[in-house]
Design a protein around this motif. Structure first.
Motif, mmCIF file in Angstrom:
data_model
loop_
_atom_site.group_PDB
_atom_site.id
_atom_site.type_symbol
_atom_site.label_atom_id
_atom_site.label_comp_id
_atom_site.label_asym_id
_atom_site.label_seq_id
_atom_site.Cartn_x
_atom_site.Cartn_y
_atom_site.Cartn_z
ATOM 1 N N PHE A 153 0.821 -1.216 0.000
ATOM 2 C CA PHE A 153 0.000 0.000 0.000
ATOM 3 C C PHE A 153 0.850 1.259 0.000
ATOM 4 N N ARG A 154 0.447 2.213 -0.821
ATOM 5 C CA ARG A 154 1.031 3.550 -0.841
ATOM 6 C C ARG A 154 -0.100 4.561 -0.694
ATOM 7 N N PRO A 155 0.144 5.700 -0.025
ATOM 8 C CA PRO A 155 -0.925 6.687 0.209
ATOM 9 C C PRO A 155 -1.281 7.476 -1.035
ATOM 10 N N LEU A 156 -1.941 6.793 -1.976
ATOM 11 C CA LEU A 156 -2.285 7.393 -3.265
ATOM 12 C C LEU A 156 -3.723 7.886 -3.330
ATOM 13 N N TYR A 157 -4.576 7.333 -2.454
ATOM 14 C CA TYR A 157 -6.014 7.494 -2.657
ATOM 15 C C TYR A 157 -6.599 8.661 -1.858
ATOM 16 N N ASP A 158 -7.633 9.256 -2.435
ATOM 17 C CA ASP A 158 -8.425 10.265 -1.731
ATOM 18 C C ASP A 158 -9.578 9.617 -0.971
ATOM 19 N N LEU A 159 -10.088 8.504 -1.516
ATOM 20 C CA LEU A 159 -11.287 7.863 -0.976
ATOM 21 C C LEU A 159 -11.184 6.357 -1.193
ATOM 22 N N ILE A 160 -11.474 5.586 -0.126
ATOM 23 C CA ILE A 160 -11.450 4.121 -0.231
ATOM 24 C C ILE A 160 -12.768 3.561 0.314
ATOM 25 N N PHE A 161 -13.476 2.807 -0.528
ATOM 26 C CA PHE A 161 -14.649 2.062 -0.092
ATOM 27 C C PHE A 161 -14.180 0.672 0.345
ATOM 28 N N ALA B 84 -8.321 -1.539 7.153
ATOM 29 C CA ALA B 84 -8.301 -0.119 7.516
ATOM 30 C C ALA B 84 -7.205 0.170 8.534
ATOM 31 N N ARG B 85 -7.032 -0.719 9.502
ATOM 32 C CA ARG B 85 -5.968 -0.525 10.501
ATOM 33 C C ARG B 85 -4.598 -0.486 9.836
ATOM 34 N N GLU B 86 -4.395 -1.358 8.860
ATOM 35 C CA GLU B 86 -3.119 -1.374 8.145
ATOM 36 C C GLU B 86 -2.945 -0.103 7.311
ATOM 37 N N ILE B 87 -4.001 0.313 6.657
ATOM 38 C CA ILE B 87 -3.954 1.530 5.832
ATOM 39 C C ILE B 87 -3.625 2.752 6.686
ATOM 40 N N ARG B 88 -4.212 2.817 7.885
ATOM 41 C CA ARG B 88 -4.010 3.962 8.767
ATOM 42 C C ARG B 88 -2.562 4.069 9.271
ATOM 43 N N LYS B 89 -1.819 2.986 9.224
ATOM 44 C CA LYS B 89 -0.415 3.048 9.620
ATOM 45 C C LYS B 89 0.392 3.915 8.653
ATOM 46 N N THR B 90 -0.090 3.978 7.406
ATOM 47 C CA THR B 90 0.621 4.724 6.363
ATOM 48 C C THR B 90 -0.076 6.028 6.013
ATOM 49 N N ASP B 91 -1.399 6.024 6.049
ATOM 50 C CA ASP B 91 -2.163 7.186 5.574
ATOM 51 C C ASP B 91 -3.240 7.544 6.586
ATOM 52 N N ARG B 92 -3.041 8.691 7.275
ATOM 53 C CA ARG B 92 -4.008 9.135 8.262
ATOM 54 C C ARG B 92 -5.095 10.013 7.656
ATOM 55 N N LYS B 93 -4.892 10.415 6.397
ATOM 56 C CA LYS B 93 -5.782 11.412 5.805
ATOM 57 C C LYS B 93 -6.852 10.826 4.892
ATOM 58 N N VAL B 94 -6.594 9.693 4.262
ATOM 59 C CA VAL B 94 -7.521 9.156 3.269
ATOM 60 C C VAL B 94 -8.903 8.939 3.878
ATOM 61 N N ILE B 95 -9.937 9.208 3.113
ATOM 62 C CA ILE B 95 -11.313 9.043 3.572
ATOM 63 C C ILE B 95 -11.718 7.581 3.396
ATOM 64 N N LEU B 96 -12.104 6.953 4.505
ATOM 65 C CA LEU B 96 -12.529 5.551 4.488
ATOM 66 C C LEU B 96 -14.041 5.474 4.643
ATOM 67 N N GLU C 187 -16.892 14.422 -1.499
ATOM 68 C CA GLU C 187 -16.156 15.408 -2.300
ATOM 69 C C GLU C 187 -15.782 16.627 -1.462
ATOM 70 N N LYS C 188 -16.688 17.066 -0.615
ATOM 71 C CA LYS C 188 -16.401 18.214 0.255
ATOM 72 C C LYS C 188 -15.238 17.892 1.185
ATOM 73 N N LEU C 189 -15.231 16.665 1.732
ATOM 74 C CA LEU C 189 -14.138 16.260 2.617
ATOM 75 C C LEU C 189 -12.818 16.200 1.872
ATOM 76 N N ILE C 190 -12.855 15.680 0.650
ATOM 77 C CA ILE C 190 -11.635 15.599 -0.162
ATOM 78 C C ILE C 190 -11.118 16.989 -0.466
ATOM 79 N N ARG C 191 -12.037 17.899 -0.797
ATOM 80 C CA ARG C 191 -11.640 19.274 -1.092
ATOM 81 C C ARG C 191 -11.041 19.934 0.148
#
Length: 234
Positions: free
Chosen positions: A46-54, A68-80, A119-123
């Motif tokens: 995983f690399r912190p590339l995404y704005d939004l992950i379903f 999600a726990r694994e993703i959060r180790k690398t990316d605290r900002k992405v919207i889950l 979209e508002k959160l991403i912006r």
């Protein structure tokens, strides 16, 4: 936007991707969409590339909460956003900073309404700002507009994209504290670089915003890794 859809049911995954494409068509937005069939597939490398992950909550090999726990180790900002058949399962999602959940089966009307909020959160993430105080002036600066920060003779200079630079007395450490967790890394003891503006690295030089900055030998490995984590590889 760059969006990932992690769902082990191929039909549901196709529906979400189709909804995303319809939403783009209706709103004139553009997204790059990646599909994954299990949590382990997105977590692996995983690399912190995404704005939004379903994320589907229930998956065979790695469920959405664990992913999600694994993703959060690398990316605290992405919207889950979690996908589930049972609302009570989604409560666990808030433990990993999920923005919302969507109940299956999905209706397009609800999906569209949720996407407008996402979209508002991403912006908001893209337009994060900081306040910089210089003498008797106070500047509100959008993080994306900072190219890099330079320290020289006890002066800190914020080099801006398309704006006048901001100069004040201080240290690079103070700038690091202001910009902590916002995608900056030191290439040497004089420069704090906005990783969004890195255009190239060659030898011991990084090009940021069209300007060449020296990378010190002790910091090179960590800096190159920070760039790789930010953009998903050089």
């Amino acid at each position: 936007m760059r969006i990932a859809v992690v769902e082990d049911d191929p039909d549901t995954r196709k529906v979400i991707i189709r909804y995303l494409e319809r939403f783009q068509s209706e709103t004139g937005t553009h997204s790059e969409i990646d599909g994954f069939s299990d949590g382990k597939d997105i977590v692996n490398g995983f690399r912190p590339l995404y704005d939004l992950i379903f994320l589907d909550i229930e998956m065979r090999e790695m469920d959405g909460i664990q992913a999600a726990r694994e993703i959060r180790k690398t990316d605290r900002k992405v919207i889950l956003v979690f996908l589930t058949n049972i609302a009570r399962y989604a409560i666990k999602g808030y433990e990993v900073g999920a923005a919302d959940y969507i109940l299956k089966p999905l209706s397009y009307e609800l999906f569209r309404m949720k996407m407008l909020e996402f979209e508002k959160l991403i912006r908001w993430n893209a337009d994060r700002s900081v306040v910089i105080t210089a003498k008797d002036k106070m500047y509100k600066v959008f993080v994306n507009q900072i190219l890099y920060v330079e320290v020289m003779n006890h002066r800190v200079i914020y080099h801006m994209d398309g704006q006048e630079d901001i100069e004040l007395w201080g240290s690079l450490k103070s700038a690091e504290q202001i910009l902590a967790g916002m995608g900056f890394a030191k290439c040497n003891s004089c420069y704090l670089v906005n990783l969004r503006h890195v255009q190239a690295i060659h030898e011991n030089v990084v090009v940021a915003g069209g300007r060449e900055l020296q990378i010190s030998r002790p910091r090179k490995k960590a800096f190159v890794q920070a760039v790789a984590d930010s953009v998903g590889g050089i």
